[in-house]
Scaffold this active site. Structure first.
Site, PDB file in Angstrom:
ATOM      1  N   LYS A 256       0.858  -1.194   0.000  1.00 51.28           N
ATOM      2  CA  LYS A 256       0.000   0.000   0.000  1.00 51.28           C
ATOM      3  C   LYS A 256       0.891   1.239   0.000  1.00 51.28           C
ATOM      4  CE  LYS A 256      -2.708   1.330   3.639  1.00 51.28           C
ATOM      5  NZ  LYS A 256      -2.063   2.623   3.997  1.00 51.28           N
TER       6      LYS A 256
ATOM      7  N   GLU B  48       0.851   5.635  -0.039  1.00 57.77           N
ATOM      8  CA  GLU B  48       0.099   6.872   0.156  1.00 57.77           C
ATOM      9  C   GLU B  48       0.414   7.861  -0.977  1.00 57.77           C
ATOM     10  OE1 GLU B  48       0.666   8.495   4.093  1.00 57.77           O
ATOM     11  OE2 GLU B  48       0.171   6.591   5.051  1.00 57.77           O
TER      12      GLU B  48
ATOM     13  N   GLU C 262      -9.099   7.703   3.484  1.00 59.19           N
ATOM     14  CA  GLU C 262      -9.079   7.942   4.937  1.00 59.19           C
ATOM     15  C   GLU C 262      -9.598   9.338   5.271  1.00 59.19           C
ATOM     16  OE1 GLU C 262      -5.451   6.788   6.867  1.00 59.19           O
ATOM     17  OE2 GLU C 262      -6.071   7.654   8.792  1.00 59.19           O
TER      18      GLU C 262
HETATM   19  O1  KIV Z   1      -1.290   2.268   8.708  1.00 63.84           O
HETATM   20  C1  KIV Z   1      -2.494   1.985   8.750  1.00 63.84           C
HETATM   21  O2  KIV Z   1      -2.971   1.289   9.652  1.00 63.84           O
HETATM   22  C2  KIV Z   1      -3.355   2.494   7.699  1.00 63.84           C
HETATM   23  C3  KIV Z   1      -4.832   2.392   7.895  1.00 63.84           C
HETATM   24  C4  KIV Z   1      -5.285   3.376   8.899  1.00 63.84           C
HETATM   25  C5  KIV Z   1      -5.581   2.497   6.627  1.00 63.84           C
HETATM   26  O3  KIV Z   1      -2.890   3.004   6.732  1.00 63.84           O
END
Ligand code: KIV
Length: 271
Positions: A120, A122, A189
């Protein structure tokens, strides 16, 4: 004789299919083997090894200090636990922002060394070249827009994002770019629910919300927060599905008393 083994493990293709079928997607974070095993056995669709580990595991104020090595270390335990769930590992701050090449190298490392299914990342247009390159070489990517905690110093806090039209328009534009680039899902988010609904309808990939209303294709929460382990943190979007902080303190208190009054260990608990 051939043995047919049914593969019940989640895949990015199955996650995408869930959106097509109108089936909601449930995601939670985990950071260790023991809790991830319970989360997986309970039937969660996706586990995120979030860089929120920085807060809930390491006690830091921000997510920024996490390193690639630390994320790999945590993710390995979660991957060993996950029999069903798709495991996504957060790429930590600094691991993909400097250059496309460095981002791709780190994504490959994370996939190879942790055994996770996806990463993931950002950000939107700013990090698109790295995301495109990762997807081209076979690294599944989940996008993350709205409140992106790695940019906390730029935002000046963890407030609601995209309230104003210009930021909302950029977010929608970024979401479409991530979708076109082939992200298998996008996390949104802490943005207004109406905007999250627009984004969810505008993109083909599943949208997983946290503090983004219930019109998204699924939800994600930080495990320690929803279990009520993290008492000091209670934003409006968070529901406590348990109050484990009290359970843990009660159990530890009972243990301390039993040690001090010599009722533990008993004769039956001794050799
Ligand atoms: O780091 C995390 O837990 C996240 C979530 C809040 C989506 O990115």
């Amino acid at each position: 004789m051939s043995v047919h083994v049914q593969n019940t493990r989640m895949t990015t293709a199955k996650v995408r299919q869930m959106k097509q079928n109108g089936e909601k997607i449930a995601m939670l974070t985990s950071y260790d083997f023991t809790l991830a095993s319970l989360v997986d056995e309970a039937g969660i669709d996706m586990i995120l090894v979030g860089d929120s580990a920085s807060n809930v595991v390491c006690g830091n104020q921000y997510t920024l200090p996490m390193t690639v090595d630390e994320m790999i270390f945590l993710t390995k335990g979660v991957v060993r636990a996950a029999q069903h769930a798709l495991v996504v590992c957060d790429m930590p701050f600094g691991s993909y922002q400097v250059s496309e090449e460095e981002g791709v190298r780190n994504a490959i490392r994370i996939l190879k060394e942790s055994g996770c299914d996806a990463v993931k990342i950002e950000g939107g247009e700013e990090v698109l070249p790295a995301i495109r390159h990762m997807i081209q070489i076979g690294v599944p990517v989940m996008g993350h827009l709205g409140l992106t905690p790695q940019s906390v110093n730029q935002f000046g806090g963890y407030g609601l994002r995209a309230k104003e039209e210009a930021e909302a328009d950029k977010l929608l534009h970024d979401a479409k770019l991530l979708d076109e680039a082939g992200c298998f899902a996008i996390t949104l988010e802490k943005i207004p629910a109406a905007l999250a609904e627009r984004v969810t309808q505008a993109v083909s990939c599943p949208v997983i919300g946290i503090g983004a209303g219930n019109a998204t294709d699924g939800q994600v929460l930080v495990l320690h927060d929803m279990l009520g382990l993290n008492q000091g943190f209670k934003p409006k979007f968070l529901r406590h599905f348990a109050n484990l902080a009290e359970e843990v303190k009660g159990a530890v208190g009972s243990y301390i008393s039993a040690v001090k009054d010599l009722s533990f260990p008993s004769a039956e608990e001794s050799y």
